[in-house]
Design a protein around this motif. Sequence first.
Motif, PDB file in Angstrom:
ATOM      1  N   ILE A 283     -16.480  24.490 -24.343  1.00 43.28           N
ATOM      2  CA  ILE A 283     -17.263  25.014 -25.453  1.00 43.28           C
ATOM      3  C   ILE A 283     -16.877  24.268 -26.725  1.00 43.28           C
ATOM      4  O   ILE A 283     -15.733  23.808 -26.871  1.00 43.28           O
ATOM      5  N   ALA A 284     -17.797  24.118 -27.656  1.00 38.63           N
ATOM      6  CA  ALA A 284     -17.485  23.500 -28.935  1.00 38.63           C
ATOM      7  C   ALA A 284     -16.785  24.505 -29.834  1.00 38.63           C
ATOM      8  O   ALA A 284     -17.070  25.706 -29.797  1.00 38.63           O
ATOM      9  N   SER A 285     -15.859  24.020 -30.633  1.00 38.75           N
ATOM     10  CA  SER A 285     -15.206  24.885 -31.603  1.00 38.75           C
ATOM     11  C   SER A 285     -16.177  25.247 -32.707  1.00 38.75           C
ATOM     12  O   SER A 285     -16.926  24.405 -33.204  1.00 38.75           O
ATOM     13  N   GLY A 286     -16.154  26.503 -33.118  1.00 41.00           N
ATOM     14  CA  GLY A 286     -17.026  26.949 -34.191  1.00 41.00           C
ATOM     15  C   GLY A 286     -16.396  26.900 -35.569  1.00 41.00           C
ATOM     16  O   GLY A 286     -17.024  27.291 -36.548  1.00 41.00           O
ATOM     17  N   TYR A 287     -15.149  26.405 -35.659  1.00 42.42           N
ATOM     18  CA  TYR A 287     -14.447  26.449 -36.950  1.00 42.42           C
ATOM     19  C   TYR A 287     -15.181  25.633 -38.010  1.00 42.42           C
ATOM     20  O   TYR A 287     -15.311  26.057 -39.157  1.00 42.42           O
ATOM     21  N   TYR A 288     -15.685  24.467 -37.615  1.00 46.19           N
ATOM     22  CA  TYR A 288     -16.441  23.639 -38.560  1.00 46.19           C
ATOM     23  C   TYR A 288     -17.937  23.653 -38.226  1.00 46.19           C
ATOM     24  O   TYR A 288     -18.639  22.652 -38.411  1.00 46.19           O
ATOM     25  N   ALA A 289     -18.392  24.789 -37.760  1.00 46.69           N
ATOM     26  CA  ALA A 289     -19.811  24.893 -37.384  1.00 46.69           C
ATOM     27  C   ALA A 289     -20.728  24.570 -38.551  1.00 46.69           C
ATOM     28  O   ALA A 289     -21.815  24.010 -38.368  1.00 46.69           O
TER      29      ALA A 289
ATOM     30  N   CYS B 262      -5.380  33.082 -26.559  1.00 48.78           N
ATOM     31  CA  CYS B 262      -4.239  32.651 -25.751  1.00 48.78           C
ATOM     32  C   CYS B 262      -3.741  31.300 -26.238  1.00 48.78           C
ATOM     33  O   CYS B 262      -4.520  30.485 -26.747  1.00 48.78           O
ATOM     34  N   THR B 263      -2.462  31.055 -26.069  1.00 47.53           N
ATOM     35  CA  THR B 263      -1.910  29.752 -26.411  1.00 47.53           C
ATOM     36  C   THR B 263      -2.303  28.738 -25.337  1.00 47.53           C
ATOM     37  O   THR B 263      -2.631  29.120 -24.205  1.00 47.53           O
ATOM     38  N   PRO B 264      -2.265  27.448 -25.644  1.00 46.06           N
ATOM     39  CA  PRO B 264      -2.513  26.449 -24.599  1.00 46.06           C
ATOM     40  C   PRO B 264      -1.590  26.613 -23.404  1.00 46.06           C
ATOM     41  O   PRO B 264      -2.024  26.466 -22.253  1.00 46.06           O
ATOM     42  N   ALA B 265      -0.329  26.945 -23.651  1.00 49.67           N
ATOM     43  CA  ALA B 265       0.617  27.135 -22.548  1.00 49.67           C
ATOM     44  C   ALA B 265       0.203  28.300 -21.658  1.00 49.67           C
ATOM     45  O   ALA B 265       0.300  28.223 -20.428  1.00 49.67           O
ATOM     46  N   GLU B 266      -0.270  29.384 -22.260  1.00 52.07           N
ATOM     47  CA  GLU B 266      -0.726  30.533 -21.481  1.00 52.07           C
ATOM     48  C   GLU B 266      -1.946  30.173 -20.644  1.00 52.07           C
ATOM     49  O   GLU B 266      -2.071  30.588 -19.493  1.00 52.07           O
ATOM     50  N   ARG B 267      -2.834  29.405 -21.215  1.00 53.47           N
ATOM     51  CA  ARG B 267      -4.038  29.019 -20.485  1.00 53.47           C
ATOM     52  C   ARG B 267      -3.696  28.157 -19.273  1.00 53.47           C
ATOM     53  O   ARG B 267      -4.272  28.316 -18.196  1.00 53.47           O
ATOM     54  N   ILE B 268      -2.743  27.252 -19.440  1.00 48.81           N
ATOM     55  CA  ILE B 268      -2.316  26.406 -18.319  1.00 48.81           C
ATOM     56  C   ILE B 268      -1.602  27.241 -17.267  1.00 48.81           C
ATOM     57  O   ILE B 268      -1.809  27.065 -16.053  1.00 48.81           O
TER      58      ILE B 268
ATOM     59  N   SER C 189     -10.490  20.484 -31.499  1.00 52.57           N
ATOM     60  CA  SER C 189     -10.877  19.089 -31.672  1.00 52.57           C
ATOM     61  C   SER C 189     -11.175  18.455 -30.329  1.00 52.57           C
ATOM     62  O   SER C 189     -10.791  18.970 -29.270  1.00 52.57           O
ATOM     63  N   THR C 190     -11.835  17.300 -30.375  1.00 48.49           N
ATOM     64  CA  THR C 190     -12.091  16.550 -29.154  1.00 48.49           C
ATOM     65  C   THR C 190     -10.771  16.148 -28.510  1.00 48.49           C
ATOM     66  O   THR C 190     -10.595  16.281 -27.295  1.00 48.49           O
ATOM     67  N   LYS C 191      -9.840  15.656 -29.293  1.00 54.19           N
ATOM     68  CA  LYS C 191      -8.536  15.206 -28.786  1.00 54.19           C
ATOM     69  C   LYS C 191      -7.802  16.338 -28.077  1.00 54.19           C
ATOM     70  O   LYS C 191      -7.292  16.170 -26.960  1.00 54.19           O
ATOM     71  N   ALA C 192      -7.734  17.504 -28.711  1.00 60.48           N
ATOM     72  CA  ALA C 192      -7.023  18.630 -28.110  1.00 60.48           C
ATOM     73  C   ALA C 192      -7.721  19.117 -26.845  1.00 60.48           C
ATOM     74  O   ALA C 192      -7.070  19.532 -25.881  1.00 60.48           O
ATOM     75  N   THR C 193      -9.057  19.062 -26.843  1.00 60.74           N
ATOM     76  CA  THR C 193      -9.803  19.473 -25.653  1.00 60.74           C
ATOM     77  C   THR C 193      -9.499  18.554 -24.486  1.00 60.74           C
ATOM     78  O   THR C 193      -9.272  19.019 -23.355  1.00 60.74           O
ATOM     79  N   ILE C 194      -9.466  17.263 -24.724  1.00 58.47           N
ATOM     80  CA  ILE C 194      -9.156  16.308 -23.660  1.00 58.47           C
ATOM     81  C   ILE C 194      -7.736  16.515 -23.153  1.00 58.47           C
ATOM     82  O   ILE C 194      -7.484  16.507 -21.940  1.00 58.47           O
ATOM     83  N   GLU C 195      -6.806  16.749 -24.058  1.00 54.48           N
ATOM     84  CA  GLU C 195      -5.408  16.960 -23.652  1.00 54.48           C
ATOM     85  C   GLU C 195      -5.267  18.215 -22.798  1.00 54.48           C
ATOM     86  O   GLU C 195      -4.584  18.202 -21.767  1.00 54.48           O
TER      87      GLU C 195
ATOM     88  N   TRP D   4     -19.234  16.185 -26.269  1.00 58.21           N
ATOM     89  CA  TRP D   4     -19.227  16.346 -24.812  1.00 58.21           C
ATOM     90  C   TRP D   4     -19.201  14.997 -24.090  1.00 58.21           C
ATOM     91  O   TRP D   4     -18.582  14.880 -23.040  1.00 58.21           O
ATOM     92  N   MET D   5     -19.830  13.984 -24.643  1.00 57.21           N
ATOM     93  CA  MET D   5     -19.784  12.663 -24.022  1.00 57.21           C
ATOM     94  C   MET D   5     -18.348  12.143 -23.984  1.00 57.21           C
ATOM     95  O   MET D   5     -17.903  11.585 -22.971  1.00 57.21           O
ATOM     96  N   ASP D   6     -17.604  12.330 -25.074  1.00 54.02           N
ATOM     97  CA  ASP D   6     -16.215  11.869 -25.121  1.00 54.02           C
ATOM     98  C   ASP D   6     -15.339  12.626 -24.131  1.00 54.02           C
ATOM     99  O   ASP D   6     -14.503  12.043 -23.438  1.00 54.02           O
ATOM    100  N   VAL D   7     -15.534  13.945 -24.063  1.00 55.50           N
ATOM    101  CA  VAL D   7     -14.731  14.739 -23.131  1.00 55.50           C
ATOM    102  C   VAL D   7     -15.048  14.330 -21.692  1.00 55.50           C
ATOM    103  O   VAL D   7     -14.144  14.164 -20.862  1.00 55.50           O
ATOM    104  N   CYS D   8     -16.325  14.156 -21.383  1.00 56.15           N
ATOM    105  CA  CYS D   8     -16.707  13.737 -20.028  1.00 56.15           C
ATOM    106  C   CYS D   8     -16.098  12.390 -19.677  1.00 56.15           C
ATOM    107  O   CYS D   8     -15.639  12.173 -18.544  1.00 56.15           O
ATOM    108  N   GLU D   9     -16.079  11.476 -20.623  1.00 59.37           N
ATOM    109  CA  GLU D   9     -15.548  10.142 -20.358  1.00 59.37           C
ATOM    110  C   GLU D   9     -14.051  10.170 -20.083  1.00 59.37           C
ATOM    111  O   GLU D   9     -13.559   9.446 -19.212  1.00 59.37           O
TER     112      GLU D   9
END
Length: 369
Positions: free
Chosen positions: A141-147, A85-91, A119-125, A161-166
């Motif tokens: 969940i963490a992205s698996g693209y750069y697993a 789903c796109t970010p817009a669809e999820r919202i 990314s962390t940035k996109a997750t926070i947004e 996760w610490m950054d997202v929580c903050e």
Amino acid sequence: MFSMLDGLTGTKTPRPPQPGVWAPMPTFFLPDTEELGEPRMCTVLLRYVLTWKTNIPTFRRHMVSMAEKKMGIVVGGSMGEAHHCTPAERILLVQEARQALDAADMTDVPILAGTGMGSTKATIELTREAVNAGADAALVIASGYYAGAIAGDRKALKKFWMDVCEKSPIPVMIYNYPGASGGINLDSDVIEEIGREAPNSCGVKLTCGDVGKLTRICATVAVPSFAQLHPRDTQTPFLVLGGFADFLVPSVFARGHGAIMGLGNISPRVLVRCWELAQEALRDPTALEAAQQLQDLAARGDRTIALAGISGTKELLNRLYGYGGAPRRPLLPLSATEGQELWDHENVRALLNVEMELEAEAQRVHEKQ
């Protein structure tokens, strides 16, 4: 011009996630286009699209039905095909979920929204946008693209996760699902550290299926001393939730707080009753046998249906309620033969027979009230 932001409910009263059984909502697509709806006009922030012909009413109806049966609500999880789903669809789905629950006089029901991105940035947004749409907590969940680069990097995983929580304005639940994140699998030590050091963390969903990990984490976070030493920003303990139905009763005795299960969409009555009986068995051991009987049904049924994936769950919804549809490609629906085999499977039949019995019992109680 209409703005998609008009009517967004936001989160005025805290509705933190609570112990119990939760169902991750499927996303229902139009059969010909795989869309949530057909576009009419572009709107807000160059991202959102107002829709008119939609499958949103199906989503709202199913979700309210689950909430009425005491299932917790997760929007935008793996069962919801969030990655497709796109970010817009999820919202949009979060917004519709909040509005549907409020319209059904269930304003106290929290929404746990999947907001993990690349990314962390996109997750926070996305998490911040989900708050405006009505989410009460984020499932990340963490992205698996750069697993290949981060799966073995304990420092990078913890910092994500610490950054997202903050930065998140709502509580954050860790989503540990190696099968959907390129094999990234947090160990119990990292999860416990996040729970201790991030007061805005509210728990973990363990779809790794590691019952030993669940037990170890509960031994740390589900004892009174943990809450005293590590007070939370949230109005709930650090929840330890399973990701399948096959360990629900044992997890209660390990101090677990429930589970988020795709099976909740198919057999909510069985799972709620199983959870309630397990809780009762903590106080009255005579309730344990009945809890174990439902656990046996759920464990067998969960494995059978899980092997059929999202397509299997949607196939059963089609047969049970006349809606479900197909997943978004590249996922494919079950063939007619596969669908019939799943429907006829002895584990599915046994589970659904008891589900129907409990549904009939609930209807009788309702009619007497």
